[in-house]
Design a protein around this motif. Structure first.
Motif, short mmCIF file in Angstrom:
data_model
loop_
_atom_site.label_atom_id
_atom_site.label_comp_id
_atom_site.label_asym_id
_atom_site.label_seq_id
_atom_site.Cartn_x
_atom_site.Cartn_y
_atom_site.Cartn_z
N TYR A 196 50.37 38.84 53.70
CA TYR A 196 49.13 38.47 54.38
C TYR A 196 47.98 39.40 54.02
CZ TYR A 196 52.18 35.57 57.25
OH TYR A 196 53.09 34.64 57.68
N MET A 197 48.29 40.54 53.43
CA MET A 197 47.26 41.43 52.93
C MET A 197 46.97 41.15 51.45
SD MET A 197 45.11 43.96 53.45
CE MET A 197 45.60 44.91 54.89
N ILE A 198 47.99 40.82 50.68
CA ILE A 198 47.82 40.63 49.24
C ILE A 198 46.95 39.41 48.95
CG2 ILE A 198 49.02 40.08 47.09
CD1 ILE A 198 51.38 41.70 48.08
N LEU A 199 47.22 38.29 49.59
CA LEU A 199 46.54 37.05 49.24
C LEU A 199 45.03 37.09 49.49
CD1 LEU A 199 49.22 34.45 50.41
CD2 LEU A 199 48.65 35.15 48.07
N PRO A 200 44.53 37.50 50.68
CA PRO A 200 43.07 37.58 50.84
C PRO A 200 42.43 38.64 49.96
CG PRO A 200 44.20 38.28 52.85
CD PRO A 200 45.24 37.77 51.94
N MET A 201 43.16 39.74 49.70
CA MET A 201 42.61 40.77 48.83
C MET A 201 42.50 40.26 47.39
SD MET A 201 43.88 44.71 48.33
CE MET A 201 43.85 45.02 50.10
N GLN A 202 43.49 39.51 46.95
CA GLN A 202 43.45 38.94 45.60
C GLN A 202 42.31 37.93 45.47
OE1 GLN A 202 44.74 35.57 44.84
NE2 GLN A 202 44.45 35.73 42.63
N ALA A 203 42.10 37.12 46.52
CA ALA A 203 40.99 36.15 46.49
C ALA A 203 39.65 36.86 46.44
CB ALA A 203 41.08 35.25 47.73
N ALA A 204 39.50 37.97 47.16
CA ALA A 204 38.24 38.72 47.15
C ALA A 204 38.01 39.37 45.78
CB ALA A 204 38.25 39.78 48.24
N LEU A 205 39.06 39.90 45.17
CA LEU A 205 38.91 40.55 43.86
C LEU A 205 38.58 39.54 42.77
CD1 LEU A 205 41.85 43.11 44.05
CD2 LEU A 205 39.41 43.65 43.94
N GLU A 206 39.05 38.31 42.90
CA GLU A 206 38.73 37.29 41.90
C GLU A 206 37.25 36.93 41.93
OE1 GLU A 206 41.25 33.90 42.22
OE2 GLU A 206 42.67 34.71 40.74
N ARG A 207 36.59 37.16 43.07
CA ARG A 207 35.16 36.85 43.18
C ARG A 207 34.27 37.98 42.68
NH1 ARG A 207 36.77 34.50 48.30
NH2 ARG A 207 36.10 36.39 49.40
N VAL A 208 34.86 39.09 42.29
CA VAL A 208 34.06 40.18 41.73
C VAL A 208 33.66 39.81 40.30
CG1 VAL A 208 34.04 42.61 41.06
CG2 VAL A 208 35.24 41.91 43.14
N PRO A 209 32.37 39.67 39.98
CA PRO A 209 31.97 39.25 38.64
C PRO A 209 32.36 40.29 37.59
CG PRO A 209 30.15 39.06 40.21
CD PRO A 209 31.22 39.86 40.88
N ALA A 210 32.89 39.81 36.49
CA ALA A 210 33.24 40.71 35.39
C ALA A 210 32.01 41.39 34.82
CB ALA A 210 33.98 39.93 34.30
N SER A 211 30.84 40.73 34.94
CA SER A 211 29.61 41.32 34.41
C SER A 211 29.25 42.61 35.15
CB SER A 211 28.46 40.31 34.54
OG SER A 211 28.28 39.91 35.89
N MET A 212 29.60 42.71 36.43
CA MET A 212 29.29 43.92 37.18
C MET A 212 30.17 45.08 36.71
SD MET A 212 28.55 42.63 41.08
CE MET A 212 27.77 44.20 41.41
N LEU A 213 31.40 44.79 36.35
CA LEU A 213 32.27 45.84 35.82
C LEU A 213 31.77 46.30 34.45
CD1 LEU A 213 35.77 44.35 36.77
CD2 LEU A 213 34.27 45.82 38.11
N GLU A 214 31.31 45.34 33.65
CA GLU A 214 30.78 45.69 32.33
C GLU A 214 29.48 46.50 32.48
OE1 GLU A 214 30.30 41.97 30.43
OE2 GLU A 214 32.46 41.58 30.25
N ALA A 215 28.65 46.11 33.45
CA ALA A 215 27.40 46.85 33.67
C ALA A 215 27.70 48.27 34.14
CB ALA A 215 26.55 46.12 34.70
N SER A 216 28.70 48.43 34.97
CA SER A 216 29.07 49.76 35.43
C SER A 216 29.53 50.63 34.27
CB SER A 216 30.18 49.65 36.48
OG SER A 216 30.61 50.92 36.90
N ALA A 217 30.32 50.03 33.36
CA ALA A 217 30.76 50.79 32.19
C ALA A 217 29.59 51.13 31.27
CB ALA A 217 31.82 49.99 31.44
N ASP A 218 28.66 50.18 31.12
CA ASP A 218 27.50 50.43 30.26
C ASP A 218 26.62 51.56 30.81
OD1 ASP A 218 28.35 48.44 28.60
OD2 ASP A 218 27.05 46.89 29.48
N LEU A 219 26.61 51.72 32.13
CA LEU A 219 25.81 52.78 32.74
C LEU A 219 26.52 54.12 32.75
CD1 LEU A 219 24.31 50.79 35.76
CD2 LEU A 219 23.10 51.56 33.71
N GLY A 220 27.70 54.16 32.15
CA GLY A 220 28.40 55.43 32.00
C GLY A 220 29.39 55.75 33.09
N ALA A 221 29.65 54.82 33.99
CA ALA A 221 30.62 55.07 35.06
C ALA A 221 32.03 54.97 34.52
CB ALA A 221 30.42 54.07 36.20
N GLY A 222 32.86 55.90 34.91
CA GLY A 222 34.26 55.86 34.53
C GLY A 222 35.05 54.89 35.39
#
Length: 311
Positions: A196-222
């Motif tokens: 009951y914790m895994i399923l809603p957390m997985q659904a929320a993580l799927e909605r995180v845009p990949a572009s935001m992760l790429e932007a974070s990496a481009d800005l130098g964040a580890g």
């Protein structure tokens, strides 16, 4: 022709025409049965429960006195009763925290890396335990955690028997075996409610845009900075949704603590015992109100924090 055909129309046709002209009437008729069920059976039973909690029990006759009083709620502050509340809340918080820690890497892998068949395997692996009987799972864990169970056998086989005995010797949470300790109760709660914790957390993580992760990496964040500043805040709604299940279900459960763990009561066991064996319905109702109040406070705080905005 139309005037001659109107008298021949059946009641079904006239009813269809009425609903077509007044679509709001059809909506009201469709919503009426579930609203009646919700209002009369669910909310009505909660209202009756709240009302009973303001009654008291006559100490001489053992009968319920239907007069408004706060004496029953004052009984919750008696050390023996207050310990039950603290014990239950502490267990629910520990199960929720451990579920979030264990669920996050599983949910993150499923959301970001599992594709095609692997995602189907993931859903099957998470959902499969939910298809089996609740009681069968709990009794199976009682055998697994028993003194002669597979956990003790495996610990002795790898030379960790002394470590297991040291853990069981810990005050409060220890016991004669895992099946008669709070550690065992915690493990069973964690196993049963983890999906009951895994399923809603997985659904929320799927909605995180990949572009935001790429932007974070481009800005130098580890990786850790991206996890802390981007992924976790965006995954918070899923964590909150999952914690609502794990926390509330642990608060109200009485079967797991009755089968696995020590003889000390949790809230669910106290309610079951008071309304059954003891016949103290007002105190049982007051105990039952405690999880409701706790969850209302929790949901209010989570809503003010904006945790529900992305749900």
């Amino acid at each position: 022709m139309s005037g001659a055909a109107d008298p021949a129309r059946g009641p079904g046709d006239r009813l269809t025409g009425l609903f077509w002209r007044r679509p709001g009437l059809l909506t009201a008729l469709l919503l009426l049965p579930p609203l009646l069920w919700l209002g009369v059976v669910y909310i009505g039973s909660l209202a009756a429960l709240l009302l009973q909690s303001f009654y008291s029990i006559d100490q001489f006759s053992g009968l319920v006195v239907p007069e408004f009083t706060l004496r029953t709620y004052a009984e919750l502050l008696i050390p023996s009763n207050f310990d039950i509340i603290l014990r239950t809340v502490a267990m629910a918080a520990a199960v929720t925290l451990a579920s979030a820690v264990l669920a996050f890497p599983i949910a993150f892998f499923a959301a970001r890396y599992a594709k095609g068949r692997w995602k189907a395997v993931f859903y099957l692996g998470i959902m499969l335990p939910l298809w089996s009987s609740y009681l069968v799972k709990v009794y199976a864990w009682k055998l697994i955690l028993a003194k002669e169970g597979i956990v003790t056998w495996a610990a002795e086989g790898i030379g960790a028997g002394n470590l297991l005995n040291a853990v069981l010797a810990l005050p409060v949470i220890g016991g004669n075996s895992l099946s008669t300790s709070y550690i065992g109760t915690f493990l069973v709660f964690l196993y049963v409610w983890l999906p009951y914790m895994i399923l809603p957390m997985q659904a929320a993580l799927e909605r995180v845009p990949a572009s935001m992760l790429e932007a974070s990496a481009d800005l130098g964040a580890g990786g850790w900075r991206t996890l802390r500043s981007v992924i976790l805040p965006l995954a918070l709604p899923g964590v909150v949704a999952g914690s609502i299940f794990t926390f509330s279900l642990t608060l109200g459960d009485y079967i797991i603590p009755q089968i696995v763990g020590s003889s000390r009561f949790f809230i669910g066991q106290a309610v079951y015992s008071l309304q059954g064996t003891a016949g103290n319905i007002p105190l049982a109702a007051a105990f039952a109100v405690v999880p409701i109040v706790i969850m209302l406070v929790y949901l209010t705080v989570a809503r003010k924090m904006g945790a529900f905005d992305a749900l």
